[in-house]
Design a protein around this motif. Structure first.
Motif, PDB file in Angstrom:
ATOM      1  N   GLU A   8       0.828  -1.218   0.000  1.00 22.71           N
ATOM      2  CA  GLU A   8       0.000   0.000   0.000  1.00 22.71           C
ATOM      3  C   GLU A   8       0.859   1.263   0.000  1.00 22.71           C
ATOM      4  O   GLU A   8       0.568   2.247   0.688  1.00 22.71           O
ATOM      5  N   GLY A   9       1.921   1.278  -0.787  1.00 26.25           N
ATOM      6  CA  GLY A   9       2.810   2.432  -0.825  1.00 26.25           C
ATOM      7  C   GLY A   9       2.107   3.711  -1.240  1.00 26.25           C
ATOM      8  O   GLY A   9       2.547   4.814  -0.881  1.00 26.25           O
ATOM      9  N   HIS A  10       0.981   3.584  -1.955  1.00 23.55           N
ATOM     10  CA  HIS A  10       0.232   4.765  -2.378  1.00 23.55           C
ATOM     11  C   HIS A  10      -0.396   5.507  -1.195  1.00 23.55           C
ATOM     12  O   HIS A  10      -0.864   6.629  -1.354  1.00 23.55           O
ATOM     13  N   ASP A  11      -0.419   4.885  -0.015  1.00 23.73           N
ATOM     14  CA  ASP A  11      -0.970   5.541   1.178  1.00 23.73           C
ATOM     15  C   ASP A  11       0.115   6.154   2.058  1.00 23.73           C
ATOM     16  O   ASP A  11      -0.173   6.594   3.174  1.00 23.73           O
ATOM     17  N   PHE A  12       1.353   6.180   1.573  1.00 24.41           N
ATOM     18  CA  PHE A  12       2.477   6.726   2.351  1.00 24.41           C
ATOM     19  C   PHE A  12       2.818   8.135   1.876  1.00 24.41           C
ATOM     20  O   PHE A  12       2.749   8.438   0.680  1.00 24.41           O
ATOM     21  N   GLU A  13       3.218   8.978   2.828  1.00 26.15           N
ATOM     22  CA  GLU A  13       3.736  10.315   2.522  1.00 26.15           C
ATOM     23  C   GLU A  13       5.213  10.215   2.119  1.00 26.15           C
ATOM     24  O   GLU A  13       5.909   9.287   2.544  1.00 26.15           O
ATOM     25  N   PRO A  14       5.713  11.165   1.314  1.00 26.79           N
ATOM     26  CA  PRO A  14       7.136  11.138   0.930  1.00 26.79           C
ATOM     27  C   PRO A  14       8.080  11.072   2.133  1.00 26.79           C
ATOM     28  O   PRO A  14       9.073  10.340   2.106  1.00 26.79           O
ATOM     29  N   ASP A  15       7.770  11.830   3.202  1.00 29.52           N
ATOM     30  CA  ASP A  15       8.647  11.815   4.377  1.00 29.52           C
ATOM     31  C   ASP A  15       8.683  10.439   5.044  1.00 29.52           C
ATOM     32  O   ASP A  15       9.680  10.080   5.667  1.00 29.52           O
ATOM     33  N   TRP A  16       7.601   9.691   4.918  1.00 30.92           N
ATOM     34  CA  TRP A  16       7.578   8.350   5.501  1.00 30.92           C
ATOM     35  C   TRP A  16       8.558   7.442   4.761  1.00 30.92           C
ATOM     36  O   TRP A  16       9.262   6.641   5.383  1.00 30.92           O
ATOM     37  N   PHE A  17       8.579   7.560   3.422  1.00 31.24           N
ATOM     38  CA  PHE A  17       9.537   6.766   2.640  1.00 31.24           C
ATOM     39  C   PHE A  17      10.971   7.120   3.038  1.00 31.24           C
ATOM     40  O   PHE A  17      11.814   6.231   3.204  1.00 31.24           O
ATOM     41  N   LYS A  18      11.250   8.425   3.147  1.00 29.12           N
ATOM     42  CA  LYS A  18      12.602   8.851   3.526  1.00 29.12           C
ATOM     43  C   LYS A  18      13.006   8.252   4.868  1.00 29.12           C
ATOM     44  O   LYS A  18      14.152   7.820   5.057  1.00 29.12           O
ATOM     45  N   LEU A  19      12.064   8.233   5.807  1.00 32.60           N
ATOM     46  CA  LEU A  19      12.339   7.659   7.124  1.00 32.60           C
ATOM     47  C   LEU A  19      12.633   6.164   7.018  1.00 32.60           C
ATOM     48  O   LEU A  19      13.632   5.667   7.546  1.00 32.60           O
ATOM     49  N   VAL A  20      11.756   5.437   6.323  1.00 32.13           N
ATOM     50  CA  VAL A  20      11.866   3.980   6.274  1.00 32.13           C
ATOM     51  C   VAL A  20      13.146   3.545   5.572  1.00 32.13           C
ATOM     52  O   VAL A  20      13.814   2.600   6.004  1.00 32.13           O
ATOM     53  N   VAL A  21      13.501   4.224   4.489  1.00 28.64           N
ATOM     54  CA  VAL A  21      14.710   3.849   3.743  1.00 28.64           C
ATOM     55  C   VAL A  21      15.953   3.949   4.621  1.00 28.64           C
ATOM     56  O   VAL A  21      16.888   3.148   4.489  1.00 28.64           O
ATOM     57  N   GLN A  22      15.977   4.911   5.545  1.00 27.59           N
ATOM     58  CA  GLN A  22      17.126   5.050   6.440  1.00 27.59           C
ATOM     59  C   GLN A  22      17.254   3.877   7.410  1.00 27.59           C
ATOM     60  O   GLN A  22      18.328   3.644   7.970  1.00 27.59           O
ATOM     61  N   MET A  23      16.161   3.136   7.605  1.00 30.79           N
ATOM     62  CA  MET A  23      16.195   1.998   8.517  1.00 30.79           C
ATOM     63  C   MET A  23      16.718   0.733   7.850  1.00 30.79           C
ATOM     64  O   MET A  23      16.833  -0.320   8.477  1.00 30.79           O
ATOM     65  N   LEU A  24      17.057   0.836   6.574  1.00 32.29           N
ATOM     66  CA  LEU A  24      17.513  -0.317   5.801  1.00 32.29           C
ATOM     67  C   LEU A  24      19.031  -0.445   5.869  1.00 32.29           C
ATOM     68  O   LEU A  24      19.762   0.516   5.655  1.00 32.29           O
ATOM     69  N   ASP A  25      19.503  -1.641   6.178  1.00 32.71           N
ATOM     70  CA  ASP A  25      20.944  -1.903   6.256  1.00 32.71           C
ATOM     71  C   ASP A  25      21.554  -1.809   4.856  1.00 32.71           C
ATOM     72  O   ASP A  25      21.169  -2.570   3.957  1.00 32.71           O
ATOM     73  N   PRO A  26      22.499  -0.894   4.632  1.00 35.62           N
ATOM     74  CA  PRO A  26      23.093  -0.771   3.284  1.00 35.62           C
ATOM     75  C   PRO A  26      23.859  -2.011   2.848  1.00 35.62           C
ATOM     76  O   PRO A  26      24.109  -2.202   1.656  1.00 35.62           O
ATOM     77  N   ALA A  27      24.220  -2.872   3.791  1.00 34.53           N
ATOM     78  CA  ALA A  27      24.946  -4.090   3.426  1.00 34.53           C
ATOM     79  C   ALA A  27      24.054  -5.051   2.641  1.00 34.53           C
ATOM     80  O   ALA A  27      24.537  -5.801   1.787  1.00 34.53           O
ATOM     81  N   THR A  28      22.760  -5.046   2.922  1.00 34.45           N
ATOM     82  CA  THR A  28      21.812  -5.892   2.185  1.00 34.45           C
ATOM     83  C   THR A  28      20.976  -5.073   1.212  1.00 34.45           C
ATOM     84  O   THR A  28      20.709  -5.499   0.083  1.00 34.45           O
TER      85      THR A  28
END
Length: 602
Positions: A357-377
Motif C-alpha cells: 500500500e505504498g500509495h498511502d504513504f507520505e514522501p517523508d515516511w519513505f525517507k524515514l523507512v529507507v534510512q532503517m535499511l541496512d546498506p549491506a543488504t
C-alpha cells in the motif's frame, strides 16, 4: 549458476518454444529437493536434469553408482549424477501420484500411475559425444540419458536439441496436459506459490496420506497458484530496491508475502520489516505469515503502529516535536523522524523492508523507512497503485528524491487483474475512470489501467429499497442464500463507508440470523466480516455487499476521493458483488446507468 549451467539455461531459452516450463535449482515439494533443472511440456511430460561441468582430466573413474573426481583438495567421491536425477524424478512422481486428478483412474496395469510421461538425464557441458564413448563413460550413463557439449552448441538445430531431451524418456503416451493439470503439478511441486481464497496462501502443512488414506480428501478439487509471470517475477526479484506498480487484484500483496517468506528463510543477520498503512491488512498478513512459519525475525506492522513502537522503545518525547491540537499518531511520526536525524533512533536496523500500500504513504515516511535499511543488504520491495490511493497524500517528486533506487528493470507494472470477474472489474473501473486525473501521472508514478478480468461470473447487482430495515433484511437473505449454496461465511464481507454503519448493520444482520465474525478477528472463520471500506484495503472476499450506497459521496470529502474509496470496496469481490441503497445520491444515480437493476435480490 556454474558456467555450464548458465550455458545450458541459455540453450533452453533459445531452443524451446514458449509452452515449455523450466525451473533451475528451485526447492521442490515438502522435502525441498533441489534438482538442477526441471522441464515440463504439456505434450511431452516432465523431465529432471543434472548438469555437470566435468573435464576429462579431472574425471578419474565413474560407475553406475559413484564418480571419482580430482579436485584442488584431492580426490572427491560423488554420486553418479544419473542416480541423483533418478532419485529426484522418483520423488516428484511419488508426490504427484497422490493426486487423483493426475493419475490414471481406469482399471488396468496403469491405474494409479501418472497420466503423462516422466524422465531424467544428465548434461555434460565439457565432454563431447565422441569423448563420452571413447572414455567408456557410456558404461556408467546410458547414451540416451545424456546431452553432450557438442549437442548443445548455439548452432544446434532446435528440433534436434529437443529430440535429445525427449529421447531420455523410456516411453511416450497420453494426451497434452490441460492448463488446470499443469497448475496442479505446480501446486504440488512448489507449495510457496499456492493461493487460497481470502488467505493468500494455502496451508503450509504438506499433504500426508498413508496407504489407507483417501487422497482426494486431502487435496482440493480446485487449486489456485501464481501464474507463470507472477512466479517468475517473485523468484527473480534479486537484491536491491524493487517497485511493483499493480492494479487492484494483480497479486502485489501475494508477491510481497512470497518475498517475505523467501527472505525469512535466507538467514539474514538483522530483522525483516513489513509495513502497510491498513491496520487490518497488517493483522491479516501477520497471521498468515506466522502460519507459514516466519518467526520473531519478521516484524509486521502498520506504519503508525511501527512509529509507536519506535517511540516506546527509544522513549521519544512527543511534546518536543509539536504543539497542542496535533493527533498523537502524527506526533509519533515526527518524533521518530527527529529521533533518526538526531541519532537517538539508530539507522540500518533491518536487513530487508517490504512496503505494501505504498500509495498511502507520505514522501517523508519513505525517507524515514529507507534510512532503517541496512546498506549491506539494501533489500527493499515496494507495492504501489495510484488508483487505490484513498487518502489525500502528497506524491514523491521522484523515487530518487525519497531514497528509493528503482531505475529501469527494477520497476515492474502488473496490469492483469486476477481477483475480480470481468463483470465486476468492468463496473468498478468504468465508475472510477471518470474521476482519475491522468494528467498528474509521471514516469515514476503512472496511472495503471487494468486489463480485463480473466474470469466471468455473475453480473454485479444494484438494489434499491424503501428503508434501512428492508435493505438489511434483503442483505441478510442474500448472505444466507450464498452460505446455503456453499460459500463459507468467512469468505463473505459487508463493507461500509462509515463506522456507525458497521455498528448498525452488524446489529441488523445478527437480528436477521446471520453469523457475524468478531470485530477484532484478523482471520475470522466463524462468520461474515463487517468492516469499513478503508479497512478492507488489501483484502479479498468471495461475496461482497456494499450497503447504504446512498450515503456516498460524503459531503466533507472530494467526490474523486470518495470514488476511489468505492472502487477499492468493489474490487474486494472475487465472485459476487451486491450494492444496495435506501436513498438516492450521485453515486447511486451514476451506478444505476452501469448496473442492470433487478426486481429482487437473487
Amino acid at each position: 549458476m556454474t558456467v555450464g549451467e548458465r550455458l545450458f539455461a541459455s540453450r533452453l531459452l533459445t531452443k524451446l518454444e514458449n509452452d515449455y516450463h523450466c525451473w533451475f535449482n528451485v526447492p521442490i515439494g515438502p522435502k525441498q529437493l533441489r534438482p538442477d533443472f526441471v522441464v515440463l511440456h504439456p505434450g511431452r511430460g516432465i523431465l529432471v536434469l543434472e548438469v555437470k561441468d566435468w573435464k576429462l582430466d579431472t574425471l578419474r573413474n565413474i560407475d553406475r553408482q559413484t564418480v571419482e573426481l580430482l579436485t584442488e583438495r584431492g580426490i572427491r567421491h560423488d554420486a553418479n549424477p544419473l542416480e541423483q536425477a533418478r532419485s529426484y524424478a522418483l520423488a516428484i512422481t511419488s508426490l504427484l501420484e497422490r493426486d487423483p486428478f493426475l493419475v490414471e483412474q481406469e482399471e488396468g496395469r496403469y491405474k494409479g500411475h501418472l497420466l503423462f510421461p516422466w524422465g531424467y538425464g544428465v548434461v555434460l557441458t565439457n565432454i563431447s559425444r565422441r569423448q563420452f564413448v571413447e572414455h567408456r563413460i557410456d558404461q556408467a550413463i546410458p547414451p540416451d540419458k545424456v546431452i553432450c557439449s557438442d549437442e548443445m552448441k548455439e548452432s544446434v538445430d532446435a528440433e534436434a536439441f529437443q529430440q535429445r531431451l525427449w529421447g531420455m524418456f523410456n516411453y511416450h503416451f497420453g494426451k497434452a496436459l490441460s492448463l488446470s493439470r499443469i497448475d496442479r503439478i505446480r501446486w504440488h511441486l512448489f507449495p510457496e506459490i499456492r493461493v487460497e481464497q481470502g488467505a493468500l496462501f494455502s496451508s503450509s502443512t504438506p499433504v500426508e496420506a498413508g496407504p489407507q488414506a483417501e487422497v482426494a480428501e486431502t487435496i482440493p478439487d480446485l487449486v489456485r497458484v501464481m501464474d507463470a509471470e507472477q512466479e517468475k517475477f517473485a523468484r527473480d526479484l534479486g537484491d536491491g530496491h524493487r517497485l511493483i506498480h499493480g492494479v487492484a487484484g494483480s497479486g502485489k500483496t501475494m508477491i510481497l508475502a512470497y518475498r517475505c517468506l523467501h527472505l525469512a528463510r535466507s538467514g539474514l543477520d538483522k530483522p525483516i520489516l513489513v509495513l502497510c498503512f491498513n491496520k487490518t491488512l497488517a493483522g491479516r498478513l501477520r497471521s498468515l505469515l506466522q502460519q507459514r512459519g516466519v518467526g520473531d525475525n519478521v516484524h509486521i506492522r502498520h506504519f503508525h503502529g511501527w512509529c509507536k513502537d519506535m517511540c516506546d522503545l527509544y522513549q521519544l518525547d512527543l511534546s518536543a516535536v509539536g504543539g497542542g491540537g496535533e493527533k498523537t499518531f502524527d506526533l509519533q511520526v515526527k518524533a521518530v523522524i527527529t529521533g533518526v536525524d538526531s541519532g537517538r533512533v539508530p539507522k540500518a536496523q533491518y536487513s530487508a523492508i517490504l512496503i505494501d500500500e505504498g500509495h498511502d504513504f507520505e514522501p517523508d515516511w519513505f525517507k524515514l523507512v529507507v534510512q532503517m535499511l541496512d546498506p549491506a543488504t539494501d533489500s527493499l520491495l515496494l507495492a504501489y497503485d495510484d488508483v487505490q490511493g484513498i487518502y489525500k497524500r502528497n506524491k514523491p517528486k521522484s523515487w530518487a528524491s525519497v531514497g528509493i533506487k528503482v531505475p529501469g528493470r527494477r520497476s515492474t507494472i502488473f496490469k492483469v487483474n486476477y481477483r475480480n470477474t470481468a463483470e465486476a472489474l468492468d463496473l468498478a473501473f468504468r465508475f472510477v475512470g471518470e474521476y482519475l486525473d491522468e494528467s498528474s501521472a509521471t514516469e515514476d508514478i503512472p496511472v495503471v489501467r487494468p486489463a480485463s478480468g480473466l474470469r466471468h461470473g455473475p453480473r454485479p447487482a444494484l438494489k434499491r429499497f424503501r428503508n434501512f430495515e428492508e435493505e438489511t433484511s434483503a442483505v441478510a437473505a442474500w448472505l444466507k442464500k450464498r452460505a446455503k449454496e456453499g460459500a463459507p461465511l468467512s469468505c463473505m464481507a459487508v463493507l461500509c463507508r462509515y463506522n456507525n454503519q458497521v455498528t448498525s448493520i452488524r446489529a441488523a444482520l445478527e437480528k436477521g440470523g446471520v453469523a457475524v465474525a468478531d470485530a477484532d478477528a484478523t482471520n475470522a472463520k466463524d462468520g461474515v466480516q463487517i468492516m469499513t471500506m478503508h479497512s478492507s484495503k488489501g483484502l479479498e472476499f468471495q461475496c461482497v455487499v456494499i450497503p447504504d450506497l446512498g450515503a456516498m459521496p460524503c459531503a466533507r470529502v472530494p467526490e474523486a476521493e470518495e470514488a476511489r474509496v468505492l472502487y477499492v470496496a468493489m474490487t474486494r469481490a472475487t465472485q459476487e458483488l451486491l450494492l444496495t441503497a435506501h436513498s438516492e445520491s450521485r453515486f447511486t444515480k451514476k451506478l444505476a446507468g452501469e448496473v442492470e437493476s433487478i426486481a429482487e435480490v437473487a
